[in-house]
Design an enzyme around this catalytic site. Structure first.
Site, mmCIF file in Angstrom:
data_model
loop_
_atom_site.group_PDB
_atom_site.id
_atom_site.type_symbol
_atom_site.label_atom_id
_atom_site.label_comp_id
_atom_site.label_asym_id
_atom_site.label_seq_id
_atom_site.Cartn_x
_atom_site.Cartn_y
_atom_site.Cartn_z
ATOM 1 C CG HIS A 1 -0.302 0.198 2.525
ATOM 2 N ND1 HIS A 1 0.033 -0.852 3.357
ATOM 3 C CD2 HIS A 1 0.081 1.320 3.177
ATOM 4 C CE1 HIS A 1 0.583 -0.378 4.458
ATOM 5 N NE2 HIS A 1 0.623 0.941 4.383
ATOM 6 C CG ASP B 1 0.007 -4.182 2.548
ATOM 7 O OD1 ASP B 1 -0.318 -3.616 3.613
ATOM 8 O OD2 ASP B 1 0.504 -3.575 1.569
ATOM 9 N N GLY C 1 3.380 5.718 9.226
ATOM 10 C CA GLY C 1 4.782 5.895 8.856
ATOM 11 C C GLY C 1 5.619 4.666 9.136
ATOM 12 C CB SER D 1 3.223 1.462 6.317
ATOM 13 O OG SER D 1 1.935 1.442 6.864
ATOM 14 C CB SER E 1 0.039 -4.984 6.639
ATOM 15 O OG SER E 1 -1.122 -4.661 5.893
#
Length: 372
Positions: free
Chosen positions: A216, A245, A324, A326, A341
């Site tokens: 993402h 993801d 952030g 992620s 994720s």
């Protein structure tokens, strides 16, 4: 009987591993020890012993699942000690002989996994996921149930979904959550990488020719840069939502992609492999917003329903994370586990975070993990 022979051999070997708390196949980095002491209450000797037991338990779980077949009910760790569930009481003595604690359950793991797969197919038809209010669902081996997490206004819908995929009331549980999960993407400064000089994410792990992160975070063709604007790669592949993801960022020439993880304490942690940990295992993560936090694995193969769509195959943990973080690194000892994720909560009040297993990313793109 082949199962008896195998477990008899394990009975000789496992006590050596479980009975030697100071022995381990790897030496933990001081930063890992500090985080495990802070978040898990373990001293250095306990941390080393736990990681050693957990690594060995992974192999035992795989063997027992194969040999128990349809009678396998799942396996998990509690403070490094292994429990193996079976539906056939005749197997309990043999499981115990292998050094694990046996537990007889009513539902085989395969039935719960099949129900979850059916739920994936059913939920794929839902277009307004935020309004549906089903935050996530996963097989909880410790309770021998399929767990659905839902907003308080959607518990009835969650129960109906579970029944639609053939589960009895004793085979599922609906848990109420306060908020829907969201992906950890934000625009703010820090030690991270930026997508098209805008949104920020965290590097997962270096691989041959670049690094992996969350899907993402960016789409194919997007650029990845440092905070100073230095180009470090281009998204060569990205999956989100759907079957995962994850993303692969092909690096630019002139940069070095090290097999280490930022410990946010002035140093780095070396990565030596990617042996996956089981349910109940200790795990830590590193992210550019909150640094390093540790906790335990709660469930494998969870489906998480973000507003952008459902994502299957994620691992649920009780570790916090924030926007952030992620794409950031998850690791057990020096073994890479996955990339952040999303989830719910924060690192002040606590939270639930899901990660994408790294081995699936490596397999999808034919990559080799960089080692420190």
């Amino acid at each position: 009987m082949e199962l008896t022979k195998f477990l008899a051999a394990l009975a000789v070997f496992l006590p050596i591993v479980y009975g030697a708390p100071t022995q381990t196949a790897e030496k933990l980095h001081p930063a890992i020890l500090a985080a495990m002491k802070r978040d898990l209450g373990l001293d250095a000797e306990q941390a080393h012993a736990r990681v050693a037991r957990e690594l060995q338990a992974t192999e035992v779980i795989e063997q027992l699942q194969t040999l128990a077949g349809s009678s396998f009910g799942g396996a998990w760790l509690v403070d490094g000690d292994l429990t193996v569930a079976v539906t056939d009481e005749a197997l309990t003595s043999e499981v115990a002989a292998a050094g694990a604690t046996p537990l007889v359950v009513s539902t085989p793991l395969s039935k719960l996994q099949e129900a979850k797969k059916a739920l994936d197919e059913l939920y794929a038809k839902v277009t307004k996921r935020e309004e549906a209010g089903i935050a996530a669902y996963y097989v909880d081996v410790t309770s021998n149930k399929l767990v659905l997490e839902a907003l308080s206004s959607s518990t009835a819908e969650a129960e109906e979904l579970a029944k639609q995929v053939g589960l009895e009331e004793s085979e599922f549980e609906v848990k109420t959550v306060q908020e829907m999960p969201s992906t950890f993407v934000t625009v703010r400064g820090g030690d991270a990488y930026y997508i098209n000089n805008s949104g920020r994410c965290s590097v997962g792990f270096s691989v041959t020719g670049g690094f992996v992160s969350a899907g993402h975070c960016g789409r194919s063709g997007n650029t990845a840069t440092t905070s100073s604007g230095t180009n470090i790669g281009t998204f060569a592949g990205s999956v989100f939502p759907g079957s995962g993801d994850y993303s692969y960022i092909r690096g630019t020439s002139g940069n070095t992609y090290s097999g280490t993880v930022n410990n946010y304490n002035g140093g780095s942690i070396s990565i030596s492999g990617s042996t996956a940990s089981g349910v109940g295992a200790s795990i830590c993560r590193s992210g550019s917003t909150t640094g390093v936090y540790c906790g335990t694995v709660r469930a494998l193969g969870a489906t998480v329903n973000y507003s952008q769509g459902s994502v299957t195959g994620l691992t649920q943990t009780n570790v916090c994370a924030e926007p952030g973080d992620s794409g950031g690194s998850w690791y057990s000892g020096s073994q890479a586990q996955g990339v952040t994720s999303g989830g719910s909560g924060n690192c002040q009040s606590g939270g639930t975070t899901y990660f994408q297993p790294v081995n699936e990313i490596l397999s999808a793109y034919g990559l080799t993990l960089a080692r420190g």
